[in-house]
Design a protein around this motif. Sequence first.
Motif, PDB file in Angstrom:
ATOM      1  N   ALA A  98       0.855  -1.193   0.000  1.00  0.00           N
ATOM      2  CA  ALA A  98       0.000   0.000   0.000  1.00  0.00           C
ATOM      3  C   ALA A  98       0.888   1.238   0.000  1.00  0.00           C
ATOM      4  CB  ALA A  98      -0.925   0.018   1.215  1.00  0.00           C
ATOM      5  N   VAL A  99       0.508   2.225  -0.765  1.00  0.00           N
ATOM      6  CA  VAL A  99       1.098   3.561  -0.708  1.00  0.00           C
ATOM      7  C   VAL A  99      -0.004   4.491  -0.215  1.00  0.00           C
ATOM      8  CG1 VAL A  99       2.071   5.478  -2.030  1.00  0.00           C
ATOM      9  CG2 VAL A  99       2.748   3.120  -2.565  1.00  0.00           C
ATOM     10  N   VAL A 100       0.250   5.161   0.893  1.00  0.00           N
ATOM     11  CA  VAL A 100      -0.760   6.030   1.485  1.00  0.00           C
ATOM     12  C   VAL A 100      -0.214   7.444   1.606  1.00  0.00           C
ATOM     13  CG1 VAL A 100      -1.763   4.088   2.764  1.00  0.00           C
ATOM     14  CG2 VAL A 100      -0.076   5.566   3.895  1.00  0.00           C
ATOM     15  N   ALA A 101      -1.108   8.407   1.662  1.00  0.00           N
ATOM     16  CA  ALA A 101      -0.717   9.805   1.835  1.00  0.00           C
ATOM     17  C   ALA A 101      -1.835  10.509   2.595  1.00  0.00           C
ATOM     18  CB  ALA A 101      -0.467  10.479   0.492  1.00  0.00           C
ATOM     19  N   GLY A 102      -1.554  10.901   3.819  1.00  0.00           N
ATOM     20  CA  GLY A 102      -2.539  11.604   4.633  1.00  0.00           C
ATOM     21  C   GLY A 102      -2.227  13.083   4.709  1.00  0.00           C
ATOM     22  N   GLN A 103      -3.155  13.907   4.245  1.00  0.00           N
ATOM     23  CA  GLN A 103      -3.004  15.365   4.293  1.00  0.00           C
ATOM     24  C   GLN A 103      -1.775  15.842   3.504  1.00  0.00           C
ATOM     25  OE1 GLN A 103      -6.307  15.895   5.993  1.00  0.00           O
ATOM     26  NE2 GLN A 103      -5.109  17.688   6.523  1.00  0.00           N
ATOM     27  N   ARG A 108       3.222  -3.574  -5.351  1.00  0.00           N
ATOM     28  CA  ARG A 108       3.092  -4.937  -5.853  1.00  0.00           C
ATOM     29  C   ARG A 108       1.787  -5.048  -6.643  1.00  0.00           C
ATOM     30  NH1 ARG A 108       5.079  -6.047  -0.385  1.00  0.00           N
ATOM     31  NH2 ARG A 108       7.173  -6.932  -0.573  1.00  0.00           N
ATOM     32  N   PRO A 109       1.669  -6.019  -7.546  1.00  0.00           N
ATOM     33  CA  PRO A 109       0.385  -6.241  -8.216  1.00  0.00           C
ATOM     34  C   PRO A 109      -0.721  -6.429  -7.183  1.00  0.00           C
ATOM     35  CG  PRO A 109       2.107  -7.521  -9.276  1.00  0.00           C
ATOM     36  CD  PRO A 109       2.724  -6.927  -8.033  1.00  0.00           C
ATOM     37  N   GLY A 110      -1.807  -5.721  -7.369  1.00  0.00           N
ATOM     38  CA  GLY A 110      -2.900  -5.759  -6.407  1.00  0.00           C
ATOM     39  C   GLY A 110      -2.724  -4.805  -5.251  1.00  0.00           C
ATOM     40  N   GLY A 111      -1.585  -4.103  -5.217  1.00  0.00           N
ATOM     41  CA  GLY A 111      -1.352  -3.131  -4.150  1.00  0.00           C
ATOM     42  C   GLY A 111      -2.261  -1.927  -4.282  1.00  0.00           C
ATOM     43  N   ARG A 112      -2.434  -1.207  -3.202  1.00  0.00           N
ATOM     44  CA  ARG A 112      -3.419  -0.125  -3.161  1.00  0.00           C
ATOM     45  C   ARG A 112      -2.756   1.228  -2.924  1.00  0.00           C
ATOM     46  NH1 ARG A 112      -8.766   0.521  -2.899  1.00  0.00           N
ATOM     47  NH2 ARG A 112      -9.002  -1.761  -2.968  1.00  0.00           N
ATOM     48  N   LEU A 113      -3.149   2.207  -3.729  1.00  0.00           N
ATOM     49  CA  LEU A 113      -2.812   3.612  -3.496  1.00  0.00           C
ATOM     50  C   LEU A 113      -4.016   4.268  -2.833  1.00  0.00           C
ATOM     51  CD1 LEU A 113      -1.173   6.227  -3.834  1.00  0.00           C
ATOM     52  CD2 LEU A 113      -2.033   6.373  -6.186  1.00  0.00           C
ATOM     53  N   ALA A 114      -3.795   4.922  -1.688  1.00  0.00           N
ATOM     54  CA  ALA A 114      -4.886   5.589  -0.966  1.00  0.00           C
ATOM     55  C   ALA A 114      -4.395   6.935  -0.459  1.00  0.00           C
ATOM     56  CB  ALA A 114      -5.376   4.730   0.195  1.00  0.00           C
ATOM     57  N   VAL A 115      -5.010   7.996  -0.943  1.00  0.00           N
ATOM     58  CA  VAL A 115      -4.677   9.345  -0.484  1.00  0.00           C
ATOM     59  C   VAL A 115      -5.907   9.911   0.216  1.00  0.00           C
ATOM     60  CG1 VAL A 115      -3.056   9.563  -2.385  1.00  0.00           C
ATOM     61  CG2 VAL A 115      -5.320  10.541  -2.633  1.00  0.00           C
ATOM     62  N   PHE A 116      -5.697  10.598   1.340  1.00  0.00           N
ATOM     63  CA  PHE A 116      -6.842  10.989   2.154  1.00  0.00           C
ATOM     64  C   PHE A 116      -6.532  12.243   2.968  1.00  0.00           C
ATOM     65  CE2 PHE A 116      -4.458   7.353   3.800  1.00  0.00           C
ATOM     66  CZ  PHE A 116      -3.978   7.813   5.026  1.00  0.00           C
ATOM     67  N   GLY A 117      -7.593  12.876   3.442  1.00  0.00           N
ATOM     68  CA  GLY A 117      -7.429  14.087   4.233  1.00  0.00           C
ATOM     69  C   GLY A 117      -8.721  14.492   4.889  1.00  0.00           C
ATOM     70  N   HIS A 118      -8.581  15.381   5.872  1.00  0.00           N
ATOM     71  CA  HIS A 118      -9.720  15.843   6.651  1.00  0.00           C
ATOM     72  C   HIS A 118     -10.287  17.148   6.095  1.00  0.00           C
ATOM     73  CE1 HIS A 118      -8.314  12.982   9.570  1.00  0.00           C
ATOM     74  NE2 HIS A 118      -7.266  13.704   9.937  1.00  0.00           N
ATOM     75  N   VAL A 119     -11.580  17.324   6.245  1.00  0.00           N
ATOM     76  CA  VAL A 119     -12.221  18.605   5.978  1.00  0.00           C
ATOM     77  C   VAL A 119     -13.142  18.909   7.153  1.00  0.00           C
ATOM     78  CG1 VAL A 119     -14.052  17.495   4.611  1.00  0.00           C
ATOM     79  CG2 VAL A 119     -13.627  19.934   4.348  1.00  0.00           C
ATOM     80  N   PHE A 120     -13.164  20.189   7.555  1.00  0.00           N
ATOM     81  CA  PHE A 120     -13.985  20.587   8.693  1.00  0.00           C
ATOM     82  C   PHE A 120     -14.324  22.062   8.559  1.00  0.00           C
ATOM     83  CE2 PHE A 120      -9.559  21.316   9.793  1.00  0.00           C
ATOM     84  CZ  PHE A 120      -9.569  22.604  10.299  1.00  0.00           C
ATOM     85  N   ALA A 121     -15.288  22.483   9.314  1.00  0.00           N
ATOM     86  CA  ALA A 121     -15.634  23.897   9.401  1.00  0.00           C
ATOM     87  C   ALA A 121     -15.901  24.206  10.866  1.00  0.00           C
ATOM     88  CB  ALA A 121     -16.858  24.218   8.551  1.00  0.00           C
ATOM     89  N   ALA A 122     -15.102  25.090  11.440  1.00  0.00           N
ATOM     90  CA  ALA A 122     -15.271  25.476  12.839  1.00  0.00           C
ATOM     91  C   ALA A 122     -16.631  26.133  13.039  1.00  0.00           C
ATOM     92  CB  ALA A 122     -14.153  26.418  13.255  1.00  0.00           C
ATOM     93  N   PRO A 123     -17.131  26.187  14.282  1.00  0.00           N
ATOM     94  CA  PRO A 123     -18.406  26.867  14.537  1.00  0.00           C
ATOM     95  C   PRO A 123     -18.404  28.278  13.946  1.00  0.00           C
ATOM     96  CG  PRO A 123     -17.676  25.725  16.503  1.00  0.00           C
ATOM     97  CD  PRO A 123     -16.549  25.623  15.513  1.00  0.00           C
ATOM     98  N   PRO A 124     -19.558  28.752  13.480  1.00  0.00           N
ATOM     99  CA  PRO A 124     -19.605  30.063  12.810  1.00  0.00           C
ATOM    100  C   PRO A 124     -18.982  31.188  13.630  1.00  0.00           C
ATOM    101  CG  PRO A 124     -21.689  28.922  12.542  1.00  0.00           C
ATOM    102  CD  PRO A 124     -20.878  28.088  13.480  1.00  0.00           C
ATOM    103  N   THR A 127     -13.505  12.789   6.654  1.00  0.00           N
ATOM    104  CA  THR A 127     -12.248  12.352   6.045  1.00  0.00           C
ATOM    105  C   THR A 127     -12.578  11.725   4.698  1.00  0.00           C
ATOM    106  OG1 THR A 127     -11.252  11.952   8.209  1.00  0.00           O
ATOM    107  CG2 THR A 127     -10.196  10.930   6.310  1.00  0.00           C
ATOM    108  N   LEU A 128     -12.014  12.300   3.651  1.00  0.00           N
ATOM    109  CA  LEU A 128     -12.232  11.826   2.287  1.00  0.00           C
ATOM    110  C   LEU A 128     -11.001  11.079   1.792  1.00  0.00           C
ATOM    111  CD1 LEU A 128     -13.791  15.056   0.732  1.00  0.00           C
ATOM    112  CD2 LEU A 128     -15.021  13.043   1.542  1.00  0.00           C
ATOM    113  N   ALA A 129     -11.220  10.101   0.934  1.00  0.00           N
ATOM    114  CA  ALA A 129     -10.118   9.338   0.358  1.00  0.00           C
ATOM    115  C   ALA A 129     -10.375   9.060  -1.112  1.00  0.00           C
ATOM    116  CB  ALA A 129      -9.912   8.022   1.103  1.00  0.00           C
ATOM    117  N   ALA A 130      -9.296   9.103  -1.892  1.00  0.00           N
ATOM    118  CA  ALA A 130      -9.301   8.590  -3.270  1.00  0.00           C
ATOM    119  C   ALA A 130      -8.371   7.397  -3.284  1.00  0.00           C
ATOM    120  CB  ALA A 130      -8.833   9.654  -4.254  1.00  0.00           C
ATOM    121  N   THR A 131      -8.816   6.289  -3.845  1.00  0.00           N
ATOM    122  CA  THR A 131      -8.018   5.067  -3.766  1.00  0.00           C
ATOM    123  C   THR A 131      -8.218   4.227  -5.022  1.00  0.00           C
ATOM    124  OG1 THR A 131      -7.640   3.053  -2.443  1.00  0.00           O
ATOM    125  CG2 THR A 131      -9.889   3.908  -2.487  1.00  0.00           C
TER     126      THR A 131
END
Length: 255
Positions: A94-99, A118-134, A243-247
């Motif tokens: 797996a190759v991962v990338a957080g934020q 490796r064959p069948g290995g997974r690429l996963a990139v991900f990160g957080h999104v948020f909005a503080a109280p107004p 938390t969103l991810a593209a994989t």
Amino acid sequence: MAESFGVDPARYDRARPRYPDALVQRIVSASPGRDVLDVGCGTGIGARQFQAAGCAVLGVDPDARMAEFARGTGVEAEVAKFETWEPAGRVFDAVVAGQSWHWVDPVAGAAKAARVLRPGGRLAVFGHVFAAPPEVQAAFAEVYRRLVPDSPLNSAPSRTPLETYQAMFAHAADGFREAGGFGEPEQWRFDWEQSYTRDEWLDHLPTTGVLTRLPPDRLAEVLHVVGAAIDGLGGGFTLPYTTLAATAVRSSAVG
């Protein structure tokens, strides 16, 4: 900005949120083995979570200060930009990338990931999104506008933070497709919450890219104004995170 986060790696490691356990477990269970490469590993926040899930993790980060901190927490880390990093024949499940994937060329980075998976290995990139109280966000926007009037961040956003991040991860998925060597990308989403006291949020704010390069006196004023807004909410708040991810799975031979 990508290399400004290492100004205070201990604060970064202490204050930045962890990743949902469900995300880590899904990546591990959907990969052929437990050898993980963490791109833009920073202080090792995500790497340690994958280690706790039974993985052997190698981190790569362009900032020597962040990599040194990660090594101090038990994470093997090398200093390099991912696009020019030398794998020396090593391959991963797996190759991962957080934020961190937004600092990587989306096509060159995906092509590099395909070469070290490796064959069948997974690429996963991900990160957080948020909005503080107004109330908190309004206080921050007002003081930041006053202290950094020329910043492009002061213009009214055309999209919500979630819409912005969804577009960013769709762009990452397009990079997977253009690089080749992967099956059709998937989009994953995890919703969760984290509670913050006033002091915890003020500890977190200086680790965000908007503030990492602000002079100390201006940063102190931002924290004072935002802290007063949090006091007005009773001294803390609960923040909804997404938390969103593209994989994608490495599906064919690559050169």
